[in-house]
Design a protein around this motif. Structure first.
Motif, mmCIF file in Angstrom:
data_model
loop_
_atom_site.group_PDB
_atom_site.id
_atom_site.type_symbol
_atom_site.label_atom_id
_atom_site.label_comp_id
_atom_site.label_asym_id
_atom_site.label_seq_id
_atom_site.Cartn_x
_atom_site.Cartn_y
_atom_site.Cartn_z
ATOM 1 N N ALA A 1 0.897 -1.480 -0.131
ATOM 2 C CA ALA A 1 -0.061 -0.179 -0.142
ATOM 3 C C ALA A 1 1.098 1.426 0.616
ATOM 4 C CB ALA A 1 -0.793 0.089 1.055
ATOM 5 N N GLY A 2 1.740 1.290 1.002
ATOM 6 C CA GLY A 2 2.782 2.441 1.069
ATOM 7 C C GLY A 2 3.573 3.188 -0.002
ATOM 8 N N VAL A 3 4.453 1.886 -1.112
ATOM 9 C CA VAL A 3 5.178 2.760 -1.688
ATOM 10 C C VAL A 3 4.030 2.162 -3.309
ATOM 11 C CG1 VAL A 3 6.863 1.195 -3.757
ATOM 12 C CG2 VAL A 3 6.405 0.981 -1.102
ATOM 13 N N CYS A 4 3.069 1.195 -3.852
ATOM 14 C CA CYS A 4 2.663 1.236 -4.943
ATOM 15 C C CYS A 4 1.279 2.262 -4.908
ATOM 16 C CB CYS A 4 2.120 0.311 -5.238
ATOM 17 S SG CYS A 4 3.240 -1.157 -5.033
ATOM 18 N N GLU A 5 0.869 2.305 -3.868
ATOM 19 C CA GLU A 5 -0.262 3.335 -3.983
ATOM 20 C C GLU A 5 -0.156 4.675 -4.143
ATOM 21 O OE1 GLU A 5 -3.354 2.722 -1.135
ATOM 22 O OE2 GLU A 5 -3.820 0.454 -1.479
ATOM 23 N N GLU A 6 1.191 5.461 -2.921
ATOM 24 C CA GLU A 6 2.278 6.669 -2.795
ATOM 25 C C GLU A 6 2.518 7.061 -4.955
ATOM 26 O OE1 GLU A 6 1.329 8.837 -0.925
ATOM 27 O OE2 GLU A 6 0.148 7.124 -0.161
ATOM 28 N N ILE A 7 2.724 5.895 -5.328
ATOM 29 C CA ILE A 7 3.426 5.843 -6.475
ATOM 30 C C ILE A 7 2.415 6.182 -7.122
ATOM 31 C CG2 ILE A 7 4.307 5.105 -8.696
ATOM 32 C CD1 ILE A 7 6.824 3.685 -6.787
ATOM 33 N N LEU A 8 1.561 5.889 -7.600
ATOM 34 C CA LEU A 8 0.264 5.958 -8.242
ATOM 35 C C LEU A 8 -0.724 7.763 -7.932
ATOM 36 C CD1 LEU A 8 -1.252 5.432 -10.993
ATOM 37 C CD2 LEU A 8 -2.115 3.597 -9.648
ATOM 38 N N PHE A 9 -1.032 7.039 -6.539
ATOM 39 C CA PHE A 9 -1.991 8.234 -6.842
ATOM 40 C C PHE A 9 -1.741 9.616 -5.784
ATOM 41 C CE2 PHE A 9 -4.373 4.080 -6.160
ATOM 42 C CZ PHE A 9 -5.422 4.422 -6.978
ATOM 43 N N ARG A 10 -0.457 10.129 -5.921
ATOM 44 C CA ARG A 10 0.391 10.721 -4.956
ATOM 45 C C ARG A 10 1.580 11.704 -5.415
ATOM 46 N NH1 ARG A 10 -3.636 9.501 -1.906
ATOM 47 N NH2 ARG A 10 -2.215 8.029 -1.170
ATOM 48 N N GLY A 11 2.087 10.555 -6.371
ATOM 49 C CA GLY A 11 3.145 10.836 -7.096
ATOM 50 C C GLY A 11 3.081 11.748 -8.536
ATOM 51 N N PHE A 12 1.956 10.225 -9.128
ATOM 52 C CA PHE A 12 1.779 10.647 -10.327
ATOM 53 C C PHE A 12 0.364 11.445 -10.611
ATOM 54 C CE2 PHE A 12 -0.867 9.038 -14.244
ATOM 55 C CZ PHE A 12 0.306 9.323 -15.379
ATOM 56 N N ILE A 13 -1.053 10.521 -10.101
ATOM 57 C CA ILE A 13 -1.459 10.849 -10.529
ATOM 58 C C ILE A 13 -1.991 12.332 -9.055
ATOM 59 C CG2 ILE A 13 -4.101 11.178 -9.611
ATOM 60 C CD1 ILE A 13 -4.271 8.056 -10.332
ATOM 61 N N GLY A 14 -1.401 12.465 -8.712
ATOM 62 C CA GLY A 14 -1.972 14.280 -7.422
ATOM 63 C C GLY A 14 -1.127 15.260 -8.047
ATOM 64 N N LYS A 15 -0.084 14.975 -8.241
ATOM 65 C CA LYS A 15 1.353 15.862 -8.563
ATOM 66 C C LYS A 15 0.557 16.322 -9.978
ATOM 67 C CE LYS A 15 5.793 14.610 -6.933
ATOM 68 N NZ LYS A 15 6.253 15.949 -6.904
ATOM 69 N N ARG A 16 0.060 15.909 -11.316
ATOM 70 C CA ARG A 16 -0.280 16.340 -12.231
ATOM 71 C C ARG A 16 -1.530 17.563 -11.820
ATOM 72 N NH1 ARG A 16 3.646 13.113 -12.223
ATOM 73 N NH2 ARG A 16 4.413 15.378 -12.042
ATOM 74 N N LEU A 17 -2.537 16.546 -10.648
ATOM 75 C CA LEU A 17 -4.034 17.451 -10.427
ATOM 76 C C LEU A 17 -3.424 19.172 -9.791
ATOM 77 C CD1 LEU A 17 -5.983 14.604 -9.482
ATOM 78 C CD2 LEU A 17 -5.992 16.176 -11.756
ATOM 79 N N ILE A 18 -2.172 18.507 -8.871
ATOM 80 C CA ILE A 18 -2.039 19.886 -8.497
ATOM 81 C C ILE A 18 -1.617 20.649 -9.366
ATOM 82 C CG2 ILE A 18 -0.244 20.635 -6.403
ATOM 83 C CD1 ILE A 18 -1.210 17.978 -4.739
#
Length: 211
Positions: free
Chosen positions: A114-131
């Protein structure tokens, strides 16, 4: 399936394979997008998804902020307790078939998945682009909402109330991890990886033994 291994170890091996495959997919998605847009991005792929060095202060801030947010998770567990407990507890099957050592490794892997995979996708990729596109207020809110959707997977299996409360909890934690990434660690997702992993590992004994 794996000759010579007991049931608990077989389960652990299966989870290791699942973790590797999921990590590959969750890295492949942003990497393909990075290749398609790399002329607009500077600093390389790791910077693109936030796998960059973070200060020691950002880790302590992440722990403090997540600790406050985890109060909501504790309320979530309390509510479930008074409504008959959790129908599907994380790693219930692993606990029943594993030795203590194997179960400890399985729990660690569960947290890392959860910590590695989800943070890469949801925060590192999706979150960064949306912000970057919408600003922090709306970008972080939308990524938190997107983060909620995978948590609907038990709908129809567990009581609707449990799903609803769990989804709200996921949204709160998703927003918190996005806040840590953008406001406290200068775009690095490493602190949120650490706290997200801890959050999921801590949830295991609570769901198994207290609910």
């Amino acid at each position: 399936m794996f000759i010579g291994l007991n049931v608990g170890t077989q389960y652990l091996v299966q989870k290791v394979i699942h973790f590797v495959m999921q990590l590959f997919v969750f890295l492949a998605i942003p990497f393909i997008c990075y290749l398609l847009t790399k002329k607009k991005n500077h600093g390389g792929f790791l910077k693109y998804i936030g796998l960059t060095k973070a200060s020691e202060k950002s880790y302590s801030s992440a722990l403090g902020i997540t600790g406050i947010a985890y109060l909501f998770t504790i309320c979530y567990f309390i509510v479930l307790k008074f409504n008959g407990g959790m129908v599907i507890s994380p790693l219930q099957q692993a606990y029943e078939i594993s030795s203590p050592i194997t179960f400890a490794f399985t729990s660690l892997l569960f947290g890392l998945n959860a910590g590695v995979c989800e943070e890469i996708l949801f925060r590192g990729f999706i979150g960064k682009r949306l912000i970057q596109t919408l600003g922090f207020k709306w970008g972080n809110l939308i990524q938190a909402i997107i983060f909620v959707f995978p948590h609907f997977t038990t709908f129809g299996i567990t009581p609707t109330f449990e799903v609803i409360v769990g989804v709200i909890n996921a949204g709160v934690m998703g927003w918190t991890f996005g806040y840590i990434m953008h406001k406290k660690s200068k775009g690095s997702i490493l602190p949120s990886i650490v706290v997200h992993t801890l959050v999921d590992i801590i949830a295991i004994p609570i769901s198994l033994f207290l609910l």
